[in-house]
Design a protein around this motif. Structure first.
Motif, PDB file in Angstrom:
ATOM      1  N   PHE A 180       0.822  -1.199   0.000  1.00  0.00           N
ATOM      2  CA  PHE A 180       0.000   0.000   0.000  1.00  0.00           C
ATOM      3  C   PHE A 180       0.864   1.261   0.000  1.00  0.00           C
ATOM      4  CE2 PHE A 180      -2.520   3.266   2.249  1.00  0.00           C
ATOM      5  CZ  PHE A 180      -3.601   3.324   1.386  1.00  0.00           C
ATOM      6  N   ILE A 181       1.902   1.267   0.819  1.00  0.00           N
ATOM      7  CA  ILE A 181       2.803   2.427   0.882  1.00  0.00           C
ATOM      8  C   ILE A 181       3.548   2.600  -0.440  1.00  0.00           C
ATOM      9  CG2 ILE A 181       4.913   3.310   1.987  1.00  0.00           C
ATOM     10  CD1 ILE A 181       3.807   2.144   4.624  1.00  0.00           C
ATOM     11  N   LEU A 182       3.972   1.488  -1.049  1.00  0.00           N
ATOM     12  CA  LEU A 182       4.658   1.553  -2.335  1.00  0.00           C
ATOM     13  C   LEU A 182       3.747   2.157  -3.403  1.00  0.00           C
ATOM     14  CD1 LEU A 182       7.162   0.940  -4.031  1.00  0.00           C
ATOM     15  CD2 LEU A 182       6.236  -1.341  -4.423  1.00  0.00           C
ATOM     16  N   ILE A 183       2.487   1.754  -3.417  1.00  0.00           N
ATOM     17  CA  ILE A 183       1.524   2.311  -4.379  1.00  0.00           C
ATOM     18  C   ILE A 183       1.349   3.813  -4.137  1.00  0.00           C
ATOM     19  CG2 ILE A 183      -0.929   2.353  -5.024  1.00  0.00           C
ATOM     20  CD1 ILE A 183       0.396   0.009  -6.299  1.00  0.00           C
ATOM     21  N   GLN A 184       1.240   4.211  -2.872  1.00  0.00           N
ATOM     22  CA  GLN A 184       1.099   5.639  -2.558  1.00  0.00           C
ATOM     23  C   GLN A 184       2.313   6.423  -3.037  1.00  0.00           C
ATOM     24  OE1 GLN A 184       0.217   5.584   1.718  1.00  0.00           O
ATOM     25  NE2 GLN A 184      -1.711   6.588   1.199  1.00  0.00           N
ATOM     26  N   PHE A 185       3.498   5.864  -2.844  1.00  0.00           N
ATOM     27  CA  PHE A 185       4.724   6.525  -3.291  1.00  0.00           C
ATOM     28  C   PHE A 185       4.737   6.663  -4.807  1.00  0.00           C
ATOM     29  CE2 PHE A 185       9.213   6.156  -4.666  1.00  0.00           C
ATOM     30  CZ  PHE A 185       9.694   7.320  -4.111  1.00  0.00           C
ATOM     31  N   GLN A 186       4.352   5.610  -5.501  1.00  0.00           N
ATOM     32  CA  GLN A 186       4.315   5.647  -6.958  1.00  0.00           C
ATOM     33  C   GLN A 186       3.272   6.646  -7.457  1.00  0.00           C
ATOM     34  OE1 GLN A 186       3.733   1.442  -7.581  1.00  0.00           O
ATOM     35  NE2 GLN A 186       5.894   1.107  -8.073  1.00  0.00           N
ATOM     36  N   MET A 187       2.136   6.738  -6.777  1.00  0.00           N
ATOM     37  CA  MET A 187       1.112   7.713  -7.157  1.00  0.00           C
ATOM     38  C   MET A 187       1.658   9.132  -6.996  1.00  0.00           C
ATOM     39  SD  MET A 187      -2.262   5.938  -5.502  1.00  0.00           S
ATOM     40  CE  MET A 187      -3.515   7.001  -6.163  1.00  0.00           C
ATOM     41  N   SER A 188       2.387   9.350  -5.941  1.00  0.00           N
ATOM     42  CA  SER A 188       3.002  10.666  -5.716  1.00  0.00           C
ATOM     43  C   SER A 188       3.993  10.997  -6.829  1.00  0.00           C
ATOM     44  CB  SER A 188       3.700  10.674  -4.359  1.00  0.00           C
ATOM     45  OG  SER A 188       4.450  11.840  -4.180  1.00  0.00           O
ATOM     46  N   ASN A 189       4.798  10.013  -7.222  1.00  0.00           N
ATOM     47  CA  ASN A 189       5.760  10.228  -8.305  1.00  0.00           C
ATOM     48  C   ASN A 189       5.070  10.547  -9.625  1.00  0.00           C
ATOM     49  OD1 ASN A 189       8.025   9.870  -6.735  1.00  0.00           O
ATOM     50  ND2 ASN A 189       8.289   7.719  -7.256  1.00  0.00           N
ATOM     51  N   VAL A 190       4.006   9.829  -9.943  1.00  0.00           N
ATOM     52  CA  VAL A 190       3.268  10.075 -11.188  1.00  0.00           C
ATOM     53  C   VAL A 190       2.668  11.488 -11.164  1.00  0.00           C
ATOM     54  CG1 VAL A 190       1.219   9.395 -12.524  1.00  0.00           C
ATOM     55  CG2 VAL A 190       2.831   7.655 -11.732  1.00  0.00           C
ATOM     56  N   THR A 191       2.157  11.893 -10.008  1.00  0.00           N
ATOM     57  CA  THR A 191       1.605  13.240  -9.877  1.00  0.00           C
ATOM     58  C   THR A 191       2.689  14.291 -10.104  1.00  0.00           C
ATOM     59  OG1 THR A 191      -0.077  12.474  -8.329  1.00  0.00           O
ATOM     60  CG2 THR A 191       0.426  14.825  -8.300  1.00  0.00           C
ATOM     61  N   GLN A 192       3.859  14.088  -9.516  1.00  0.00           N
ATOM     62  CA  GLN A 192       4.964  15.042  -9.687  1.00  0.00           C
ATOM     63  C   GLN A 192       5.418  15.118 -11.138  1.00  0.00           C
ATOM     64  OE1 GLN A 192       7.954  13.810  -6.890  1.00  0.00           O
ATOM     65  NE2 GLN A 192       6.971  14.880  -5.178  1.00  0.00           N
ATOM     66  N   ILE A 193       5.469  13.981 -11.808  1.00  0.00           N
ATOM     67  CA  ILE A 193       5.862  13.971 -13.221  1.00  0.00           C
ATOM     68  C   ILE A 193       4.838  14.761 -14.043  1.00  0.00           C
ATOM     69  CG2 ILE A 193       6.164  12.515 -15.280  1.00  0.00           C
ATOM     70  CD1 ILE A 193       7.201  10.312 -13.332  1.00  0.00           C
ATOM     71  N   GLY A 194       3.558  14.525 -13.780  1.00  0.00           N
ATOM     72  CA  GLY A 194       2.500  15.248 -14.496  1.00  0.00           C
ATOM     73  C   GLY A 194       2.584  16.749 -14.267  1.00  0.00           C
ATOM     74  N   GLU A 195       2.853  17.149 -13.037  1.00  0.00           N
ATOM     75  CA  GLU A 195       2.983  18.568 -12.735  1.00  0.00           C
ATOM     76  C   GLU A 195       4.206  19.165 -13.433  1.00  0.00           C
ATOM     77  OE1 GLU A 195       2.991  18.735  -8.471  1.00  0.00           O
ATOM     78  OE2 GLU A 195       0.814  18.546  -8.346  1.00  0.00           O
ATOM     79  N   SER A 196       5.284  18.403 -13.491  1.00  0.00           N
ATOM     80  CA  SER A 196       6.490  18.889 -14.170  1.00  0.00           C
ATOM     81  C   SER A 196       6.238  19.083 -15.662  1.00  0.00           C
ATOM     82  CB  SER A 196       7.652  17.913 -13.961  1.00  0.00           C
ATOM     83  OG  SER A 196       8.014  17.856 -12.604  1.00  0.00           O
ATOM     84  N   ILE A 197       5.537  18.142 -16.271  1.00  0.00           N
ATOM     85  CA  ILE A 197       5.202  18.277 -17.693  1.00  0.00           C
ATOM     86  C   ILE A 197       4.316  19.497 -17.901  1.00  0.00           C
ATOM     87  CG2 ILE A 197       3.931  17.221 -19.607  1.00  0.00           C
ATOM     88  CD1 ILE A 197       4.934  14.496 -18.560  1.00  0.00           C
ATOM     89  N   SER A 198       3.348  19.673 -17.015  1.00  0.00           N
ATOM     90  CA  SER A 198       2.458  20.830 -17.121  1.00  0.00           C
ATOM     91  C   SER A 198       3.240  22.137 -16.991  1.00  0.00           C
ATOM     92  CB  SER A 198       1.391  20.746 -16.028  1.00  0.00           C
ATOM     93  OG  SER A 198       0.549  21.862 -16.064  1.00  0.00           O
ATOM     94  N   ASN A 199       4.171  22.191 -16.053  1.00  0.00           N
ATOM     95  CA  ASN A 199       5.001  23.386 -15.881  1.00  0.00           C
ATOM     96  C   ASN A 199       5.868  23.640 -17.109  1.00  0.00           C
ATOM     97  OD1 ASN A 199       3.972  23.833 -13.328  1.00  0.00           O
ATOM     98  ND2 ASN A 199       5.665  22.827 -12.282  1.00  0.00           N
ATOM     99  N   LEU A 200       6.402  22.570 -17.687  1.00  0.00           N
ATOM    100  CA  LEU A 200       7.229  22.702 -18.884  1.00  0.00           C
ATOM    101  C   LEU A 200       6.414  23.269 -20.041  1.00  0.00           C
ATOM    102  CD1 LEU A 200       9.932  22.152 -20.321  1.00  0.00           C
ATOM    103  CD2 LEU A 200       9.105  19.838 -20.781  1.00  0.00           C
ATOM    104  N   ILE A 201       5.208  22.768 -20.215  1.00  0.00           N
ATOM    105  CA  ILE A 201       4.339  23.270 -21.277  1.00  0.00           C
ATOM    106  C   ILE A 201       4.000  24.736 -21.027  1.00  0.00           C
ATOM    107  CG2 ILE A 201       2.029  23.051 -22.293  1.00  0.00           C
ATOM    108  CD1 ILE A 201       2.344  19.990 -21.865  1.00  0.00           C
ATOM    109  N   GLY A 202       3.746  25.083 -19.770  1.00  0.00           N
ATOM    110  CA  GLY A 202       3.473  26.478 -19.432  1.00  0.00           C
ATOM    111  C   GLY A 202       4.639  27.386 -19.758  1.00  0.00           C
ATOM    112  N   GLN A 203       5.863  26.936 -19.486  1.00  0.00           N
ATOM    113  CA  GLN A 203       7.049  27.725 -19.795  1.00  0.00           C
ATOM    114  C   GLN A 203       7.217  27.910 -21.300  1.00  0.00           C
ATOM    115  OE1 GLN A 203       9.085  29.410 -17.739  1.00  0.00           O
ATOM    116  NE2 GLN A 203       7.758  28.788 -16.067  1.00  0.00           N
TER     117      GLN A 203
END
Length: 81
Positions: A43-66
């Motif tokens: 369960f903790i591993l899944i939560q960690f992976q979900m957090s990583n996927v969210t961070q990657i998505g936010e980074s892509i969004s920020n890159l597109i914004g830039q």
């Protein structure tokens, strides 16, 4: 290979993100379908992976914004001339 010669397109980036996201969805579904095998560690591993996927998505969004800001600035600079 010279690292300066590597290129990355938005399409490549988005496809890689989709793969990571799809793998995570499969893991969540697998864990949810058989709750008797769900350990606190899994369960903790899944939560960690979900957090990583969210961070990657936010980074892509920020890159597109830039990129959009750079394009808008370039267009504004051309119009003011």
């Amino acid at each position: 290979m010279d690292p300066r010669m590597l290129s990355l397109s938005f399409m490549t980036l988005i496809k890689a993100y989709q793969k990571v996201q799809s793998r995570l969805v499969i893991q969540v579904r697998t864990l949810a379908s058989n709750m008797s095998t769900a350990t606190p560690g899994k369960f903790i591993l899944i939560q960690f992976q979900m957090s990583n996927v969210t961070q990657i998505g936010e980074s892509i969004s920020n890159l597109i914004g830039q990129v959009n800001k750079v394009i808008n600035n370039a267009v504004s600079n051309q119009q003011s001339r």
